[in-house]
Design a protein around this motif. Sequence first.
Motif, PDB file in Angstrom:
ATOM      1  N   PHE A  28       0.484   8.309  -3.680  1.00  0.00           N
ATOM      2  CA  PHE A  28       1.494   7.417  -3.098  1.00  0.00           C
ATOM      3  C   PHE A  28       0.878   6.042  -2.873  1.00  0.00           C
ATOM      4  CE2 PHE A  28       3.613   5.810   0.866  1.00  0.00           C
ATOM      5  CZ  PHE A  28       4.843   5.505   0.289  1.00  0.00           C
ATOM      6  N   TRP A  29       1.547   5.029  -3.433  1.00  0.00           N
ATOM      7  CA  TRP A  29       1.146   3.649  -3.265  1.00  0.00           C
ATOM      8  C   TRP A  29       2.032   3.040  -2.179  1.00  0.00           C
ATOM      9  CZ3 TRP A  29       0.900   6.379  -7.681  1.00  0.00           C
ATOM     10  CH2 TRP A  29      -0.237   6.255  -8.483  1.00  0.00           C
ATOM     11  N   PRO A  30       1.551   2.948  -0.946  1.00  0.00           N
ATOM     12  CA  PRO A  30       2.394   2.511   0.169  1.00  0.00           C
ATOM     13  C   PRO A  30       2.977   1.104   0.013  1.00  0.00           C
ATOM     14  CG  PRO A  30       0.403   3.533   0.995  1.00  0.00           C
ATOM     15  CD  PRO A  30       0.224   3.365  -0.474  1.00  0.00           C
ATOM     16  N   SER A  31       2.238   0.197  -0.586  1.00  0.00           N
ATOM     17  CA  SER A  31       2.729  -1.173  -0.676  1.00  0.00           C
ATOM     18  C   SER A  31       3.950  -1.301  -1.584  1.00  0.00           C
ATOM     19  CB  SER A  31       1.621  -2.119  -1.135  1.00  0.00           C
ATOM     20  OG  SER A  31       1.203  -1.780  -2.440  1.00  0.00           O
ATOM     21  N   THR A  32       4.061  -0.440  -2.606  1.00  0.00           N
ATOM     22  CA  THR A  32       5.191  -0.526  -3.535  1.00  0.00           C
ATOM     23  C   THR A  32       6.178   0.627  -3.380  1.00  0.00           C
ATOM     24  OG1 THR A  32       4.072   0.746  -5.267  1.00  0.00           O
ATOM     25  CG2 THR A  32       3.741  -1.665  -5.264  1.00  0.00           C
ATOM     26  N   GLY A  33       5.741   1.721  -2.766  1.00  0.00           N
ATOM     27  CA  GLY A  33       6.583   2.901  -2.647  1.00  0.00           C
ATOM     28  C   GLY A  33       6.510   3.822  -3.848  1.00  0.00           C
ATOM     29  N   ARG A  34       5.701   3.466  -4.829  1.00  0.00           N
ATOM     30  CA  ARG A  34       5.543   4.304  -6.015  1.00  0.00           C
ATOM     31  C   ARG A  34       4.894   5.624  -5.619  1.00  0.00           C
ATOM     32  NH1 ARG A  34       1.075   3.076 -10.588  1.00  0.00           N
ATOM     33  NH2 ARG A  34       1.404   4.927 -11.846  1.00  0.00           N
ATOM     34  N   ALA A  35       5.397   6.718  -6.184  1.00  0.00           N
ATOM     35  CA  ALA A  35       4.814   8.038  -5.954  1.00  0.00           C
ATOM     36  C   ALA A  35       4.734   8.769  -7.288  1.00  0.00           C
ATOM     37  CB  ALA A  35       5.651   8.835  -4.964  1.00  0.00           C
ATOM     38  N   ARG A  36       3.665   9.532  -7.439  1.00  0.00           N
ATOM     39  CA  ARG A  36       3.485  10.322  -8.657  1.00  0.00           C
ATOM     40  C   ARG A  36       2.935  11.676  -8.240  1.00  0.00           C
ATOM     41  NH1 ARG A  36      -0.057   7.445 -12.951  1.00  0.00           N
ATOM     42  NH2 ARG A  36      -1.644   7.701 -11.339  1.00  0.00           N
ATOM     43  N   GLN A  37       3.481  12.713  -8.851  1.00  0.00           N
ATOM     44  CA  GLN A  37       2.981  14.051  -8.561  1.00  0.00           C
ATOM     45  C   GLN A  37       2.611  14.748  -9.848  1.00  0.00           C
ATOM     46  OE1 GLN A  37       5.899  16.509  -6.681  1.00  0.00           O
ATOM     47  NE2 GLN A  37       7.183  16.649  -8.478  1.00  0.00           N
ATOM     48  N   HIS A  38       1.636  15.633  -9.724  1.00  0.00           N
ATOM     49  CA  HIS A  38       1.190  16.466 -10.833  1.00  0.00           C
ATOM     50  C   HIS A  38       1.392  17.907 -10.388  1.00  0.00           C
ATOM     51  CE1 HIS A  38      -0.863  13.008 -12.647  1.00  0.00           C
ATOM     52  NE2 HIS A  38      -1.239  12.720 -11.416  1.00  0.00           N
ATOM     53  N   ALA A  39       2.071  18.689 -11.197  1.00  0.00           N
ATOM     54  CA  ALA A  39       2.255  20.108 -10.879  1.00  0.00           C
ATOM     55  C   ALA A  39       0.929  20.836 -11.029  1.00  0.00           C
ATOM     56  CB  ALA A  39       3.290  20.718 -11.820  1.00  0.00           C
ATOM     57  N   LEU A  40       0.698  21.799 -10.146  1.00  0.00           N
ATOM     58  CA  LEU A  40      -0.500  22.615 -10.217  1.00  0.00           C
ATOM     59  C   LEU A  40      -0.149  23.948 -10.870  1.00  0.00           C
ATOM     60  CD1 LEU A  40      -1.942  22.019  -6.632  1.00  0.00           C
ATOM     61  CD2 LEU A  40      -2.490  20.792  -8.743  1.00  0.00           C
ATOM     62  N   THR A  41      -1.109  24.538 -11.549  1.00  0.00           N
ATOM     63  CA  THR A  41      -0.895  25.855 -12.147  1.00  0.00           C
ATOM     64  C   THR A  41      -0.879  26.906 -11.043  1.00  0.00           C
ATOM     65  OG1 THR A  41      -3.248  26.340 -12.386  1.00  0.00           O
ATOM     66  CG2 THR A  41      -2.177  25.154 -14.215  1.00  0.00           C
ATOM     67  N   GLY A  42      -0.566  28.134 -11.400  1.00  0.00           N
ATOM     68  CA  GLY A  42      -0.541  29.222 -10.427  1.00  0.00           C
ATOM     69  C   GLY A  42      -1.885  29.417  -9.733  1.00  0.00           C
ATOM     70  N   VAL A  43      -2.986  29.381 -10.500  1.00  0.00           N
ATOM     71  CA  VAL A  43      -4.327  29.546  -9.926  1.00  0.00           C
ATOM     72  C   VAL A  43      -4.637  28.367  -9.006  1.00  0.00           C
ATOM     73  CG1 VAL A  43      -6.798  29.587 -10.478  1.00  0.00           C
ATOM     74  CG2 VAL A  43      -5.191  30.964 -11.816  1.00  0.00           C
ATOM     75  N   GLU A  44      -4.309  27.156  -9.455  1.00  0.00           N
ATOM     76  CA  GLU A  44      -4.557  25.970  -8.630  1.00  0.00           C
ATOM     77  C   GLU A  44      -3.721  26.011  -7.353  1.00  0.00           C
ATOM     78  OE1 GLU A  44      -5.537  22.779 -12.169  1.00  0.00           O
ATOM     79  OE2 GLU A  44      -3.470  23.240 -11.690  1.00  0.00           O
ATOM     80  N   THR A  45      -2.510  26.520  -7.463  1.00  0.00           N
ATOM     81  CA  THR A  45      -1.660  26.651  -6.281  1.00  0.00           C
ATOM     82  C   THR A  45      -2.282  27.618  -5.282  1.00  0.00           C
ATOM     83  OG1 THR A  45       0.354  26.095  -7.490  1.00  0.00           O
ATOM     84  CG2 THR A  45       0.627  27.357  -5.458  1.00  0.00           C
ATOM     85  N   GLN A  46      -2.818  28.748  -5.766  1.00  0.00           N
ATOM     86  CA  GLN A  46      -3.443  29.703  -4.853  1.00  0.00           C
ATOM     87  C   GLN A  46      -4.663  29.101  -4.172  1.00  0.00           C
ATOM     88  OE1 GLN A  46      -1.857  32.374  -3.836  1.00  0.00           O
ATOM     89  NE2 GLN A  46      -0.284  31.639  -5.237  1.00  0.00           N
TER      90      GLN A  46
END
Length: 185
Positions: free
Chosen positions: A143-161
């Motif tokens: 999250f870039w607070p100055s612009t409000g830009r947000a980016r997310q990356h999905a995690l795999t099942g193992v990464e989620t655990q």
Amino acid sequence: MNTDAGTRRVHVIQGEYKVVNDPDVVLTTILGSCVAACLRDPVTGVGGMNHFLLPGSVETMASGGDATRYGVHLMELLINGLLKQGARRDRLEAKIFGGAKTIARFSNVGEQNARFARQFLMDEGIKIVGESTGGEHGRKLEFWPSTGRARQHALTGVETQRTVALEQRQPIPAPKPAESSIEFF
């Protein structure tokens, strides 16, 4: 990989919040069932992020325990931190992320977290301009607070655990982002 030259990354872990007014800062976190609220004042460029484990309530706060685990506490701290840095409450806008149902056999605390964040922001009169909550997989968030830009990356099942283990405060290495990413404007 950081493709934004000159950008300084500040990681927000469970139970924390950060407020910044530096356009060269990107706030990051990794979420499973936890929720992160990203708030900003688009006029001043002041913004911040929190990362909470449980919704909480006035009653749970009064009974003691670790207040930093609760959304009710971290939402107040984030808003007050923004106001102290020159943001105005009537201009605040929010994006919320996380709240995955990471373990099928457990109650859906992620859904409760997301519902709490939406209700809290609505009660405070803060407009939600973006949201990515629910699902079964964790997220790596920027999250870039100055612009409000947000980016997310999905995690795999193992990464989620692994993220769930982190949320339970077990020392396991941080997961790497999956190949796909979604950018929010």
